[in-house]
Design an enzyme around this catalytic site. Structure first.
Site, PDB file in Angstrom:
ATOM      1  CD  GLN B 223      -2.617  -1.233   2.633  1.00  0.00           C
ATOM      2  OE1 GLN B 223      -2.779  -2.297   3.197  1.00  0.00           O
ATOM      3  NE2 GLN B 223      -3.118  -0.107   3.144  1.00  0.00           N
ATOM      4  NE  ARG B 370     -12.756   0.037   5.198  1.00  0.00           N
ATOM      5  CZ  ARG B 370     -13.866  -0.211   4.522  1.00  0.00           C
ATOM      6  NH1 ARG B 370     -14.545  -1.305   4.734  1.00  0.00           N
ATOM      7  NH2 ARG B 370     -14.318   0.638   3.645  1.00  0.00           N
ATOM      8  CD  GLU B 740      -8.790   3.970   8.007  1.00  0.00           C
ATOM      9  OE1 GLU B 740      -7.850   3.196   8.048  1.00  0.00           O
ATOM     10  OE2 GLU B 740      -8.671   5.180   8.225  1.00  0.00           O
TER      11      GLU B 740
END
Ligand code: FAD
Lengths: 291, 785
Positions: B223, B370, B740
């Site tokens: 990521q 998240r 999130e």
């Protein structure tokens, strides 16, 4: 998936398949729906030298009712066939209730009832259903066929009585002598989960009286549990709050659950009790409604 | 008069444009790491420890070497000769790459095999014989702190216990005073269990070291490709310009793909040693038992209350279980992430948080799934404490919240732990939720149902959360500041390519970034291609996690578009033969203020940039922006669940779930709703079924998808989504993070609802996941159960 190396055969007849199993000498395994075997291969918990895929053998994918009411389920009849079966929905409520609760739709498209019995997972749903129904398994080997009651077919967790060159070709539910009723309840954390606890009840009545009863328990012991005493408590009398309570108590006593991440032993035992009561009470209620 | 452009039609801000990336995903044409095949590529498999804590007496690899097709067998000892047996983590700790002295959690990397195909690699791993001497195992912070507990990190000098850190924030003395003045102190102890982000695609890499060019190319599931490039440069001591990290399509991340894992590092070393590409693809169990998990925090919380319901002070103590290595991927100076964002939506005069981190014999990590750096835990603890306090006071839970919210006109507001919130309308957000769920009506139904022995409950969760790190003053990872970037190149024909330092894992950047450009420049979104994840082409950025892409990279996209527009204005003035001051802008077009019919489109400006620029102007129409946000963004939300609990089985069903989210201006409402749906599902998962637990021997329960449960469409409740919109005051287009929000806010709503259903029996808490047996036994053991 990177299993250990194995040989793969896909014979076109039962005789060939049995022959292959014999030459495999205990290192061969039958592949039916693959929904239990393939995960084991993937995890390398099973490492057979030979896989005998029976899916190309014609004539095993049936399920039907004989004129006398005997139900026969071939080795390649899938869970999904049973889920959609009008034979079951109109005449066999315990099986009809269980079929949609097996695994998830994808697994049901391939997995087989007979394979589930052979796999002998204490958490398998069909074994307790067939136990409650007093069913048996027809095995075929080089010397012909024999019939084994389900309660004796499974000898322990993941163990059955089949000889190394025997194939289970059919599961049989004997013809009922009275009116059938029953149900299956399963507590699962999520669709596709194995049972935290499951209860199969099958009864036959003649008039008011219960003439035969069977109760099988899923996931609450080292093997499928045949709650014989609980079933006995129902036979020979009409269904009543009292007999239901007795059966539920005895079924809960027959359970041998263990505490694990699905729930405590005490809870699982309680669920067995609750489910026996729920299934039998619903039978009473629908009988009352019908009257 | 030319017709003004319709922004929705060109796919600008607010358009629910279909996701362009789905075109390849739904056709099975995505390009994931495992899809990539390089000539001469070898395959790597990792041997993992079956034990949670054991000394390694010996490792015998001779049988593995003997298998035909095996090219390399590596152990920790061999890594050590290259100084690579250990690597630094993102939280100033070290982590074993391959174990040398002992194994510290089940699933730890012990050896690895590189072979011609993955079957051989796996066979060879099984042929490695490791002799372990079992050691006592620690599976929770309580055991870790106990007198005489075995020392897990005996590799570290000066480490004499299992404490990772002792940390505090807030005003201890002031908080003590508030508690002395309180009429009532409400206390609650909670556990937020360990969970796992479990992206469907597990981790993997293909390292390709080319001796002829000295260049190392690594395709990997990350990521944050630029952070990895920096880490590889530092750890492997390779020159940074000779490292190219490519993060292709990712099958989910959820924070799991931020850390640098041993598998990546080993594949790189193997490729350097063998001078051939080496592919490592983790299996599901490897992913679940060894990579970055989420949560596993215990709370002791206290609220100082005045009789009338006013919160006077907050005291929190957390014990976090970090596993064997402190490898949290978070802003380095915050030891327990942003736990101290708790109570940001409430007007609390004073607060104090103490946090302790512990080593245990479990997989390392802690900040993932998240969570925006533990904001999940903060808000869950907050909203559980708030409900318990309302109960203790005998107050209505909605009323209690309303009484304590930060008022709409009280911004900017300094929270008791020192954050500066910049906007919010919490009361309105709550009202919208209460109205949608029919609050008063439900309370009546609940009382009616109780008379029939049925248990109904309603749970509320309201929160505002800090999303989108940085700013660079306060947020850095190992000293690298948390800003982000965008580079925009507009071609001659008005089409464009945009690259950012973020990295989509399913968020839909290829769709939404183009919409921001479209909004700023009037170029149709379909004329803009978005590219991310290749460190040789993308500008430097810190990657995508913590809901930071829209707040930071998304802002950079707007800013770089504005730079392009500024140059285009000069080109327009040149084309219109007027001075710049006489030119006005409307979407996609500059025109003459005095004669609006006379104008040039952005596309005409683009052509001029390559074919007809004024004297002295640099040709081309490209630019890059690095954006350092002045503050975090502060989205807020209200989640309300209603449930029915079966008292006989403890099974509970969600009757209704209402989510009111305020994430400011929505770039693509459909994608925002998708994010919220996912978050509400995850909240449901964690509250009802999902956790990773361990037995006393440290065996991981939850090592596959039969034990680690992800809810299916069947049991996932129906959601009702609503919104309010308070734009972020500092973000260039008023957007706030949202990735999130629902994961953070919704768990407390589900749990509060179940507790509400059984509170009258005397149940005060049930820890997640609220499995039926836990609910049942809570009822059984309650005073009036
Ligand atoms: C995700 C998932 C969820 C599941 N959930 C459930 C559940 O909730 N409840 C449940 O009951 N089951 C569940 N199952 C198991 C599923 O029902 C299997 O289909 C069943 O247990 C095995 O049937 P199969 O045809 O797939 O057998 P296979 O996997 O092909 O074989 C299983 C075993 O039986 C042997 N075998 C199979 N057929 C024969 C035969 N005719 N003669 C001799 N030996 C044979 C094989 O050699 C093997 O050892 C689940 C499976 C999965 C993958």
């Amino acid at each position: 998936m990177y299993p250990s190396r194995f040989r793969y055969e896909a014979p076109r007849s039962l005789d060939q398949a049995i022959d292959l199993l014999r030459t495999g000498g205990g290192e061969a395994k039958v592949l039916a729906g693959g929904q239990s075997l393939v995960p084991l291969l993937k995890l390398r918990f099973a490492a057979p030298e030979l896989l005998v895929d029976i899916n190309n053998i014609p004539g095993l994918d049936y399920h039907r009712v004989d004129p006398d009411g005997t139900i026969r389920i071939g080795a390649l009849c899938r869970h999904a066939d049973l889920e959609r079966s009008t034979v079951l929905s109109s005449g066999q409520p315990t099986m009809a209730a269980a079929a949609p609760l097996i695994a998830d739709p994808i697994v049901r498209n391939r997995g087989t009832l007979v394979g589930s019995l052979c796999h002998a997972d204490p958490q398998g749903d069909w074994a307790s259903v067939m136990t409650a129904l007093g069913g048996h398994v027809v095995a075929q080997g080089a010397d012909g066929r024999r019939s084994i009651p389900v309660a004796q077919f499974v000898t322990g967790p993941f163990q059955n009585v089949l000889a190394i060159d025997e194939i289970a070709v059919e599961a049989v539910v004997p013809a009922p002598k009275g009116t059938v009723a029953g149900g299956y309840l399963k507590l699962e954390r999520r669709v596709g989960d194995f049972a935290t606890a499951g209860v199969a009840v099958a009864i036959e009545t003649s008039g008011e009286l219960i003439t035969r009863a069977g109760i099988g328990l899923t996931g609450v012991g080292g093997a499928t549990i045949d709650a014989v005493d609980a079933a006995k408590a129902l036979v020979g009398r009409p269904l009543s709050a009292e007999s239901i309570g007795q059966a539920a108590d005895l079924a809960a006593q027959a359970a041998r659950p263990r505490t694990d991440h699905r729930g405590s032993a005490e809870y699982k035992r309680h669920i067995v009790h609750t489910f026996v009561v729920r299934i039998l009470s619903r039978i009473t209620e629908s009988a009352e409604r019908a009257a | 008069m030319t017709q003004a452009l319709d922004e929705i039609k060109i796919g600008g801000l607010g358009a629910s444009r279909k996701r362009v990336e789905d075109n390849r995903f739904v056709r099975g044409k995505g390009n994931y790491v495992d899809d990539i095949v390089l000539p001469g590529m070898l395959h790597m498999e990792i041997l993992r420890s079956p034990m949670a804590h054991a000394r390694i007496r010996s490792i015998d690899t001779s049988k593995a070497w003997a298998i035909p097709g095996v090219r390399l067998v590596l152990t920790g000892e061999m890594m050590a000769t290259r100084n690579l047996a250990w690597m630094p983590t993102l939280s100033y700790d070290t982590q074993a790459v391959l174990a040398t002295d002992k194994v510290r959690f089940q699933g730890q990397e012990v050896a690895c095999v590189v072979a011609d195909d993955p079957y051989i690699a796996k066979d060879a791993c099984e042929a490695i014989v490791v002799d372990y001497e079992p050691l006592p195992v620690i599976v929770n912070p309580r055991q870790a702190m106990a007198e005489g507990a075995p020392l897990i990190r005996d590799d570290k000098e000066n480490q004499h216990d299992n404490v990772v850190y002792d940390w505090e924030v807030g005003d201890r003395a002031g908080t003590d005073r508030a508690f002395e003045q309180a009429d009532l102190v409400s206390k609650l102890e909670l556990h937020y269990p360990r969970s796992h982000p479990s992206p469907l695609e597990c981790c993997g890499s293909i390292a390709d070291y080319d001796r002829s060019t000295s260049k190392l190319t690594v395709y990997m599931t990350t990521q944050a490709p630029h952070i990895v490039r920096a880490a590889v440069a530092l750890v492997a001591e390779l020159p940074e310009h000779m490292i190219r990290i490519i993060s292709p399509d990712l099958g989910g991340g959820f924070g799991n793909k931020v850390p640098v894992y041993p598998g990546y590092v080993i594949s790189i070393l193997a490729s350097i040693l063998l001078e051939q590409p080496v592919k490592w693809i983790e299996d599901k169990t490897g992913n679940l038992i060894s990579t970055g998990f989420g949560r596993d925090v215990y709370l002791r919380g206290e609220l100082a209350l005045r009789k009338d319901g006013k919160i006077l002070g907050v005291r929190m103590h957390t014990d976090a279980d970090h596993g064997a290595f402190f490898s949290d991927a978070q802003p380095s100076k915050f030891k327990i992430g942003l736990m101290h964002s708790a109570f940001a939506c409430y007007d609390v005069p004073t607060a104090h948080l103490t946090a302790r981190g512990m080593y245990t014999n479990k997989a390392p990590g802690g900040v993932a799934y998240r969570c925006s750096f533990r904001v999940t835990e903060a808000m869950f603890f907050q909203e559980r404490m708030v409900q318990a306090a309302a109960d203790d006071l005998g107050m209505d839970q909605a009323e209690f919240r309303r009484l304590n919210f930060v008022r709409d006109d009280d911004f900017p507001h300094r929270t008791p732990f020192g954050f500066l919130t910049d906007s919010g309308q919490y009361g309105k957000c709550l009202d919208v939720g209460l109205e949608a769920v029919g609050y008063q009506d439900f309370l009546r139904q609940k009382e009616e149902a109780k008379k029939e022995g049925r248990l109904l409950g309603i749970g509320i969760s309201v929160m505002t959360e800090p999303l989108g790190a940085g700013n660079s003053r306060e947020y850095d990872i190992l000293g690298i500041k948390m800003f982000d970037s965008a580079e925009l190149r507009v071609h001659m024909t008005g089409k464009a390519i945009l690259r950012t330092g973020a990295k989509s894992q399913g968020q839909g950047h290829e769709t939404t970034w183009a919409q921001i450009v479209s909004h700023e420049l009037g170029i149709p979104a379909e004329d803009i291609v978005v590219e991310e994840g290749d460190t040789d082409t993308a500008p430097f950025g810190m990657g995508t996690y913590a809901s930071r892409s829209t707040p930071v990279a998304g802002a950079a996209v707007a800013m770089v578009s504005r730079k392009i527009r500024a140059k285009a204005r000069k080109l327009a003035a040149h084309l219109l033969e007027v001075s710049e001051e006489d030119v006005e802008w409307e979407l996609g077009r500059f025109y003459l203020r005095s004669a609006p019919d006379r104008g040039v489109t952005i596309q005409e400006c683009a052509m001029a940039a390559y074919s007809n620029m004024p004297d002295g102007m640099e040709p081309g129409l490209e630019n890059v922006s690095y954006y350092d946000p002045p503050n975090l963004t502060w989205p807020f939300g209200c989640y309300i669940a209603t449930v029915e609990v079966d008292p006989e089985t403890g099974v509970w069903d969600v009757l209704n779930m209402v989510a009111v989210d305020d994430c400011g201006v929505r770039i693509n409402p459909m994608i925002v709703e998708g994010q919220i749906h996912g978050g509400l599902t995850e909240g449901f998962a964690k509250s009802s079924m999902q956790w990773i637990t361990f037995d006393e021997e440290g065996n991981c329960i939850g090592s596959n998808f039969m034990d680690y449960l992800i809810p299916t469409a069947w049991e996932t409740p129906r959601f009702e989504l609503l919104e309010t919109c308070v734009p972020s005051p500092h973000h260039p287009i008023g957007a706030k993070g949202v990735g999130e929000s629902a994961t953070v806010g919704s768990p407390a709503a589900y749990v509060n609802a179940v507790i509400d259903a059984v509170a009258h029996l005397g149940v005060r808490n049930i820890d997640m996941p609220l499995l039926p047996d836990r609910v049942w036994s809570a009822i059984q053991s309650a005073p009036s159960g």
